[in-house]
Design an enzyme around this catalytic site. Structure first.
Site, PDB file in Angstrom:
ATOM      1  N   ASP A  92      -3.356   3.098   6.493  1.00 48.78           N
ATOM      2  CA  ASP A  92      -4.608   2.511   6.016  1.00 48.78           C
ATOM      3  C   ASP A  92      -5.808   3.028   6.803  1.00 48.78           C
ATOM      4  OD1 ASP A  92      -2.822   1.131   4.490  1.00 48.78           O
ATOM      5  OD2 ASP A  92      -3.071  -0.781   5.511  1.00 48.78           O
TER       6      ASP A  92
ATOM      7  N   LEU B 110      -5.809  -3.814  -0.592  1.00 50.98           N
ATOM      8  CA  LEU B 110      -6.649  -2.609  -0.676  1.00 50.98           C
ATOM      9  C   LEU B 110      -7.263  -2.279   0.682  1.00 50.98           C
ATOM     10  CD1 LEU B 110      -8.406  -3.352  -4.108  1.00 50.98           C
ATOM     11  CD2 LEU B 110      -6.386  -1.932  -3.689  1.00 50.98           C
TER      12      LEU B 110
ATOM     13  N   ASP C 253       5.268   4.472   5.932  1.00 53.48           N
ATOM     14  CA  ASP C 253       4.467   4.942   7.092  1.00 53.48           C
ATOM     15  C   ASP C 253       5.074   4.514   8.423  1.00 53.48           C
ATOM     16  OD1 ASP C 253       3.610   2.270   6.780  1.00 53.48           O
ATOM     17  OD2 ASP C 253       1.470   2.735   6.971  1.00 53.48           O
TER      18      ASP C 253
ATOM     19  N   SER D 131      -8.751  -4.141   3.140  1.00 53.65           N
ATOM     20  CA  SER D 131     -10.063  -4.620   3.587  1.00 53.65           C
ATOM     21  C   SER D 131     -10.093  -4.748   5.108  1.00 53.65           C
ATOM     22  CB  SER D 131     -10.426  -5.940   2.913  1.00 53.65           C
ATOM     23  OG  SER D 131      -9.404  -6.895   3.121  1.00 53.65           O
TER      24      SER D 131
ATOM     25  N   GLU E 163       5.363   3.908  -0.289  1.00 62.45           N
ATOM     26  CA  GLU E 163       5.127   2.534   0.171  1.00 62.45           C
ATOM     27  C   GLU E 163       6.200   2.122   1.158  1.00 62.45           C
ATOM     28  OE1 GLU E 163       2.084   1.274   0.112  1.00 62.45           O
ATOM     29  OE2 GLU E 163       2.103   1.369  -2.080  1.00 62.45           O
ATOM     30  N   HIS E 164       5.734   1.524   2.255  1.00 62.09           N
ATOM     31  CA  HIS E 164       6.610   1.094   3.355  1.00 62.09           C
ATOM     32  C   HIS E 164       7.347   2.293   3.976  1.00 62.09           C
ATOM     33  CE1 HIS E 164       5.887  -3.223   2.955  1.00 62.09           C
ATOM     34  NE2 HIS E 164       5.801  -2.985   1.660  1.00 62.09           N
TER      35      HIS E 164
HETATM   36  C1  GLA Z   1       0.283  -2.299   4.447  1.00 62.13           C
HETATM   37  C2  GLA Z   1       0.270  -1.673   5.826  1.00 62.13           C
HETATM   38  C3  GLA Z   1       0.500  -0.163   5.735  1.00 62.13           C
HETATM   39  C4  GLA Z   1       1.748   0.148   4.913  1.00 62.13           C
HETATM   40  C5  GLA Z   1       1.737  -0.613   3.604  1.00 62.13           C
HETATM   41  C6  GLA Z   1       3.028  -0.465   2.846  1.00 62.13           C
HETATM   42  O1  GLA Z   1      -0.795  -1.844   3.705  1.00 62.13           O
HETATM   43  O2  GLA Z   1      -0.965  -1.925   6.467  1.00 62.13           O
HETATM   44  O3  GLA Z   1       0.581   0.380   7.025  1.00 62.13           O
HETATM   45  O4  GLA Z   1       2.900  -0.120   5.652  1.00 62.13           O
HETATM   46  O5  GLA Z   1       1.510  -2.000   3.796  1.00 62.13           O
HETATM   47  O6  GLA Z   1       3.206   0.841   2.456  1.00 62.13           O
END
Ligand code: GLA
Length: 402
Positions: free
Chosen positions: A175, A128, A40, A130, A37-38
């Site tokens: 995403d 999620l 990418d 969307s 998480e965080h």
């Molecule tokens: C959101 C962003 C992703 C990613 C997450 C955290 O979903 O759209 O690109 O940075 O937060 O991991």
């Protein structure tokens, strides 16, 4: 919410709105991130999966160059000319369609008018994806209606660009990547720098993938997301004094970071500390999943949550409560917030024989504390996008890459 869009009812609605039957259905999946998480936008690693909760787009070409778009969720019918460039960040839900259409046209794709009805089994603004599902769904729909050739990675980057430029969130690439390339019964391991990726089997026979929704809505663009991103960039800038070769936090090893951490201001130190350790956890998680060691994956998920809560500071009491209640159920292997945080959802791995107890306990704790039921969705990993022709030119179901 059910997992499938009610096709008959939606087709009827389409006919009553637009006077004709839809000719194509695009189902575009949301995603859950198992871990990473965080990372990418720091050019690191992620391990998401596409889930069987979708945005459904029913559409039909129409003469002329007007798009008529109806969203069941807002009961709103919008009309716009294909060739008209949308205002950036105008805040209307059509921004997700119009941004993608605009950027495709700038790349030379010829797009004519169409009617589209949009419905969802995927909760909106819940972490999620969307918005990515709608953007990827739009790109896939346009590609079905007005065929064009484009490399998959180019298309995914174009969708990300649409989100940056028109929706106003400087999101990473995770995403849209998994929304387009996720596959049934698999998680997707992605290196967000090289964009190399690999499907990792996600066996969900003994263990269920459960998403708990705080129902606390959060607008990503208005949140501290962009601020976190800037703090990581600041970390890279400072760390370059001692590590001149780095261009992103991805380049910093755990031991290297520990030896330099004291020299950073506290907030930047916490943000970078999370990212560096989280990248290492993703690599460990992939090998745990590959040897089917879900218990170890679960432990890594817990460590990830603690780090997001204490170092990255993107959790909230609702998310923490869901995670703590989940972990009090014996059959829970792992629980953590998923997505950007600040509300939204948690992802949990729960032994199937403990599923009922999980739903009961997690639900009851949440009601006691926050006065409302959380959403509890038992999910499967699914294909990212499916295009189904309902009439000519084709009549079989195909996935996006045919
Ligand atoms: C959101 C962003 C992703 C990613 C997450 C955290 O979903 O759209 O690109 O940075 O937060 O991991």
């Amino acid at each position: 919410m059910t997992t499938l869009c009610p096709l008959d009812a939606l087709s009827q609605k389409f006919s009553s709105l637009f006077g004709d039957q839809p000719e194509v259905l695009v189902r575009s999946a949301g995603r859950v991130n198992l871990i990473g998480e965080h990372t990418d936008y720091n050019e690191g690693f992620v391990l998401p999966a596409a889930i069987d909760r979708h945005i459904c787009l029913l559409a039909r070409r129409r003469p002329g160059r007007i798009v008529r778009a109806y969203a069941t969720e807002f009961n709103d019918l919008a009309t716009f000319p294909v060739q008209e460039s949308p205002a950036e960040r105008h805040g209307h839900w059509t921004v997700y369609l119009r941004g993608v259409i605009e950027l495709l046209q700038r790349r030379g794709v010829e797009i004519e008018g169409f009617d589209v009805l949009i419905a969802a089994t995927l909760p909106r603004a819940s972490g999620l994806s969307s918005s990515a599902a709608l953007e990827v769904g739009t790109a896939s729909l346009v590609q079905a209606l007005f065929p064009f050739a484009m490399d998959e990675l180019e298309l995914i980057k174009l969708v990300q660009q649409a989100e940056h430029q028109f929706a106003g969130t400087k999101c990473g690439i995770m995403d849209m990547f998994v929304c387009r390339l996720g596959r049934q019964a698999h998680a997707l391991f992605l290196d967000c720098r090289s964009l190399e990726h690999r499907l990792v089997p996600l066996a969900l026979d003994q263990v269920a993938l459960v998403i708990c929704d705080t129902k606390k809505k959060r607008g990503l663009a208005g949140s501290a997301y962009n601020e976190r991103r800037a703090q990581c960039e600041e970390g890279v800038r400072l760390l370059r004094q001692w590590l001149p070769g780095i261009s992103a936090l991805r380049d910093v090893g755990l031991e290297q970071f520990i030896s330099l951490a004291d020299r950073l201001p506290p907030v930047v130190r916490r943000r970078c500390g999370h990212v560096v350790a989280e990248n290492a956890r993703v690599l460990e998680a992939v090998s745990a999943l590959e040897r089917d060691d879900l218990a170890h994956l679960g432990r890594l998920m817990q460590a990830s949550h603690a780090s997001l809560r204490d170092l990255y500071e993107v959790s909230c009491p609702e998310l923490d409560t869901l995670v703590e209640s989940a972990l009090r159920v014996q059959g829970t292997l792992g629980a953590r917030l998923t997505g950007a945080g600040f509300g939204g959802c948690t992802v949990n791995l729960v032994r199937r024989d403990a599923l009922e107890e999980f739903k009961e306990k997690v639900g009851a704790d949440y009601v006691r504390r926050f006065g409302q039921e959380p959403g509890i969705l038992v999910c499967n990993a699914t294909d990212g996008v499916r295009v189904q022709w309902l009439s000519a030119p084709a009549c079989s179901e195909e996935s996006s890459d045919g």
